[in-house]
Design a protein around this motif. Sequence first.
Motif, PDB file in Angstrom:
ATOM      1  N   ARG A 154       2.184   1.675  -3.522  1.00 44.99           N
ATOM      2  CA  ARG A 154       1.133   2.212  -4.402  1.00 44.99           C
ATOM      3  C   ARG A 154       0.969   3.711  -4.187  1.00 44.99           C
ATOM      4  O   ARG A 154       0.835   4.489  -5.141  1.00 44.99           O
ATOM      5  CB  ARG A 154      -0.187   1.505  -4.138  1.00 44.99           C
ATOM      6  CG  ARG A 154      -0.274   0.095  -4.684  1.00 44.99           C
ATOM      7  CD  ARG A 154      -1.559  -0.589  -4.273  1.00 44.99           C
ATOM      8  NE  ARG A 154      -2.739   0.079  -4.841  1.00 44.99           N
ATOM      9  CZ  ARG A 154      -3.987  -0.281  -4.580  1.00 44.99           C
ATOM     10  NH1 ARG A 154      -4.217  -1.291  -3.731  1.00 44.99           N
ATOM     11  NH2 ARG A 154      -4.998   0.340  -5.143  1.00 44.99           N
ATOM     12  N   ASN A 155       0.973   4.119  -2.935  1.00 46.02           N
ATOM     13  CA  ASN A 155       0.855   5.544  -2.614  1.00 46.02           C
ATOM     14  C   ASN A 155       2.012   6.328  -3.216  1.00 46.02           C
ATOM     15  O   ASN A 155       1.824   7.412  -3.798  1.00 46.02           O
ATOM     16  CB  ASN A 155       0.814   5.712  -1.094  1.00 46.02           C
ATOM     17  CG  ASN A 155       0.509   7.137  -0.666  1.00 46.02           C
ATOM     18  OD1 ASN A 155       0.123   7.980  -1.476  1.00 46.02           O
ATOM     19  ND2 ASN A 155       0.678   7.413   0.601  1.00 46.02           N
ATOM     20  N   LEU A 197      -1.740   2.454 -13.544  1.00 49.27           N
ATOM     21  CA  LEU A 197      -0.700   1.925 -12.658  1.00 49.27           C
ATOM     22  C   LEU A 197      -1.284   1.452 -11.335  1.00 49.27           C
ATOM     23  O   LEU A 197      -0.853   0.435 -10.781  1.00 49.27           O
ATOM     24  CB  LEU A 197       0.373   2.993 -12.413  1.00 49.27           C
ATOM     25  CG  LEU A 197       1.292   3.307 -13.594  1.00 49.27           C
ATOM     26  CD1 LEU A 197       2.288   4.380 -13.229  1.00 49.27           C
ATOM     27  CD2 LEU A 197       2.017   2.053 -14.072  1.00 49.27           C
ATOM     28  N   ASP A 198      -2.278   2.180 -10.830  1.00 51.51           N
ATOM     29  CA  ASP A 198      -2.885   1.769  -9.560  1.00 51.51           C
ATOM     30  C   ASP A 198      -3.629   0.446  -9.714  1.00 51.51           C
ATOM     31  O   ASP A 198      -3.586  -0.412  -8.821  1.00 51.51           O
ATOM     32  CB  ASP A 198      -3.835   2.859  -9.060  1.00 51.51           C
ATOM     33  CG  ASP A 198      -4.247   2.636  -7.615  1.00 51.51           C
ATOM     34  OD1 ASP A 198      -3.361   2.446  -6.759  1.00 51.51           O
ATOM     35  OD2 ASP A 198      -5.459   2.638  -7.327  1.00 51.51           O
ATOM     36  N   LEU A 211       1.599   6.700  -7.076  1.00 46.94           N
ATOM     37  CA  LEU A 211       0.605   7.708  -7.446  1.00 46.94           C
ATOM     38  C   LEU A 211       1.162   9.117  -7.280  1.00 46.94           C
ATOM     39  O   LEU A 211       0.931  10.003  -8.116  1.00 46.94           O
ATOM     40  CB  LEU A 211      -0.659   7.534  -6.597  1.00 46.94           C
ATOM     41  CG  LEU A 211      -1.485   6.273  -6.884  1.00 46.94           C
ATOM     42  CD1 LEU A 211      -2.677   6.179  -5.937  1.00 46.94           C
ATOM     43  CD2 LEU A 211      -1.961   6.243  -8.326  1.00 46.94           C
ATOM     44  N   GLN A 212       1.912   9.339  -6.204  1.00 47.17           N
ATOM     45  CA  GLN A 212       2.522  10.658  -6.013  1.00 47.17           C
ATOM     46  C   GLN A 212       3.576  10.937  -7.069  1.00 47.17           C
ATOM     47  O   GLN A 212       3.704  12.074  -7.557  1.00 47.17           O
ATOM     48  CB  GLN A 212       3.126  10.740  -4.612  1.00 47.17           C
ATOM     49  CG  GLN A 212       2.106  10.708  -3.486  1.00 47.17           C
ATOM     50  CD  GLN A 212       2.725  10.958  -2.132  1.00 47.17           C
ATOM     51  OE1 GLN A 212       3.596  11.806  -1.973  1.00 47.17           O
ATOM     52  NE2 GLN A 212       2.280  10.216  -1.130  1.00 47.17           N
ATOM     53  N   GLN A 215      -0.707  -6.626  -5.833  1.00 47.10           N
ATOM     54  CA  GLN A 215      -0.845  -6.759  -4.392  1.00 47.10           C
ATOM     55  C   GLN A 215      -1.708  -7.961  -4.031  1.00 47.10           C
ATOM     56  O   GLN A 215      -1.378  -8.727  -3.121  1.00 47.10           O
ATOM     57  CB  GLN A 215      -1.460  -5.479  -3.816  1.00 47.10           C
ATOM     58  CG  GLN A 215      -1.629  -5.493  -2.291  1.00 47.10           C
ATOM     59  CD  GLN A 215      -2.116  -4.161  -1.765  1.00 47.10           C
ATOM     60  OE1 GLN A 215      -2.175  -3.167  -2.487  1.00 47.10           O
ATOM     61  NE2 GLN A 215      -2.466  -4.117  -0.504  1.00 47.10           N
ATOM     62  N   GLY A 241       0.824  -1.210   0.000  1.00 45.75           N
ATOM     63  CA  GLY A 241       0.000   0.000   0.000  1.00 45.75           C
ATOM     64  C   GLY A 241       0.855   1.256   0.000  1.00 45.75           C
ATOM     65  O   GLY A 241       0.537   2.243  -0.681  1.00 45.75           O
ATOM     66  N   ALA A 273      -2.035   7.318 -13.920  1.00 41.47           N
ATOM     67  CA  ALA A 273      -2.152   7.020 -12.491  1.00 41.47           C
ATOM     68  C   ALA A 273      -3.173   5.911 -12.248  1.00 41.47           C
ATOM     69  O   ALA A 273      -2.937   4.997 -11.449  1.00 41.47           O
ATOM     70  CB  ALA A 273      -2.541   8.284 -11.730  1.00 41.47           C
ATOM     71  N   ILE A 274      -4.296   5.974 -12.936  1.00 38.76           N
ATOM     72  CA  ILE A 274      -5.345   4.961 -12.765  1.00 38.76           C
ATOM     73  C   ILE A 274      -4.855   3.589 -13.220  1.00 38.76           C
ATOM     74  O   ILE A 274      -5.034   2.580 -12.527  1.00 38.76           O
ATOM     75  CB  ILE A 274      -6.613   5.365 -13.542  1.00 38.76           C
ATOM     76  CG1 ILE A 274      -7.238   6.618 -12.901  1.00 38.76           C
ATOM     77  CG2 ILE A 274      -7.628   4.226 -13.562  1.00 38.76           C
ATOM     78  CD1 ILE A 274      -8.362   7.226 -13.724  1.00 38.76           C
ATOM     79  N   LEU A 289      -0.980  -2.294  -9.874  1.00 37.18           N
ATOM     80  CA  LEU A 289      -0.393  -2.544  -8.563  1.00 37.18           C
ATOM     81  C   LEU A 289      -1.387  -3.214  -7.619  1.00 37.18           C
ATOM     82  O   LEU A 289      -0.999  -4.031  -6.775  1.00 37.18           O
ATOM     83  CB  LEU A 289       0.108  -1.229  -7.956  1.00 37.18           C
ATOM     84  CG  LEU A 289       1.338  -0.626  -8.649  1.00 37.18           C
ATOM     85  CD1 LEU A 289       1.653   0.744  -8.073  1.00 37.18           C
ATOM     86  CD2 LEU A 289       2.538  -1.550  -8.497  1.00 37.18           C
ATOM     87  N   ALA A 290      -2.665  -2.870  -7.758  1.00 40.00           N
ATOM     88  CA  ALA A 290      -3.693  -3.525  -6.933  1.00 40.00           C
ATOM     89  C   ALA A 290      -3.767  -5.007  -7.268  1.00 40.00           C
ATOM     90  O   ALA A 290      -3.878  -5.859  -6.366  1.00 40.00           O
ATOM     91  CB  ALA A 290      -5.042  -2.856  -7.148  1.00 40.00           C
TER      92      ALA A 290
END
Length: 234
Positions: free
Chosen positions: A149-150, A200-201, A153-154, A208, A146, A197-198, A204-205
């Motif tokens: 992932r944060n 990649l998230d 995104l940054q 995970q 997590g 960003a969407i 990564l989700a």
Amino acid sequence: MISDLFSWFGDPAHWQGPDGIGTRLAQHLGYIGLALVIALVIALPLGLFVGHTGRGAVLLVSAGNAIRALPTLGLVTFLFLLFTESTTATVIGLVVLAVPPVLAGTYAGIQAAEHDVVDAAEGIGMTGPQTLWKVELPIALPLVLGGIRNAVLQLVATAAVAAYVGLGGLGRFLLDGLAILDYTEVVAGAILTALLAIVLDVVLAALQRALVPRGVRLAAHAASGKAVAAGGVA
């Protein structure tokens, strides 16, 4: 504006060449990937050490909060003036941005491991490193990933500052569009950044979910359910 955006994205010239979307996207991902790898090399071992031993926790939290307060654009500009090298300044600035969330996620994940489980592992003869790698880290994976992932995104949002010091990336569409008052190009750059960003998230989700053991996921869901139930009773 909407029709102009469709025309902009439909123009083959915006997809080809050194200034095309493909090239700018590859550059943007390059800055993100390099900064993330360096941040992981720094933050993961440090977070594991502090979380496992408890040493330096106060200093870690204080340093993380102080780093978060630094303005990335100002830091990159200062580093560019210091090193006079755009890539070095940008990567260092992005690494500074990515370290705190990875560090916080790793430290919090190790700390979240139940003491009874850790004590049981030590009771059957596991050494400190064995306890860390075989017990604490698997339990900590949801929070560790997590934090990563944060950080990603940054980085996606902030890597646009590379254009400010003469580099490429999706930030070029924002900066170049503003320079000639082409707001369609500016909005297109913002949309591309948000879509990246969407995507990649989501990736990564999925990663995970694949990496976290099923038992750990079920335990995390059970713990969150108990927390919600306790909150409702209170």
